[in-house]
Enzyme design. Sequence first.
Site: not given
Length: 334
Positions: A56, A206, A217
């Site tokens: 605004e 993992t 990247r």
Amino acid sequence: MNPNEIEDKYMARCIALARHGLGKVSPNPMVGAVIVHRGEIIGEGYHRKWGEAHAEVNAVASVRDESLLPEATLYVNLEPCSHHGQTPPCTDLIIRTRIPRVVVACPDPYPDVAGRGIRRLREAGVEVTTGVLADEALALNKVFITNHTRKRPYVYLKWAQSADGFIDKVRVDASAPPVRFSSPATLQLVHKKRAEVDAIMVGTHTALLDNPSLTMRYWSGASPVRVALDRQLRIPPHYHLLDDSVRTLVFTAMERENTRRTEYIRIDFGSDVLRQVLSHLYHLKLMSLLVEGGAVLLNHFLQEELWDEVQVETASFCLGDGVKAPIFIPREGK
């Protein structure tokens, strides 16, 4: 064009402007504003960056002839703020510039606003219309709204799999590289999503097998905060996740001293691990989380119904055997 179509047109412009703030305004919502005088747009703006002027304010500042404002209508996709935060209340600006009418797509769920902005404007004699393109406006700020209504980050689950439903071959250590399912184009999209979220998460297995960096990247933008589960602190200190290149949160059951950009957070692994993690992220104002693996972690998010969107990339080739992809059953409406 009938009046409803006109209202929709200007609100659609607000939403289009607001999208320019994606990945730049969190933990604030994406907001665009358009000022119309006698059928012509005389000013517009959007929230460009967290801590800077709201939509605004930018819209009013773009108006060349402020004498037109007392005869103008302000369109905004989210209720104007009525509290002092990083910037002054937008309701005060609207009232001070004598804008007589404001059209709002949807109310703001943030507790310090939550209808107060609309009420403040109406008490000052401003005509306020709500509900124009409300569904589109809610979808735009789904992350912000989920954060304030569910008190947790908006959770994206993402994985890539073979055509026969495996996410990797079976590996015992990091000496064998993971199977690559993504093409250069889809890899760019993965990094684009990283640029749009506040945090990115992987599980211990993992982290150990892939040694991921979880940084930007293949797309421009800042790297998200990295999040890892490591109950027994098994991730080696020379791994990318612990290199202090990016702010990193490690949730663990063990004690370890924080480093410059890596924080170790102790939680109770015997009770609601994911809810504890999401609660910590919420209180750190990390409003969106991308979970990239592995299968065990992804399945836990799915089973506990702690997700908002699932993104699956399926390659054209089969593996024949390996680590099964997460079991995903779409929810109604998802």
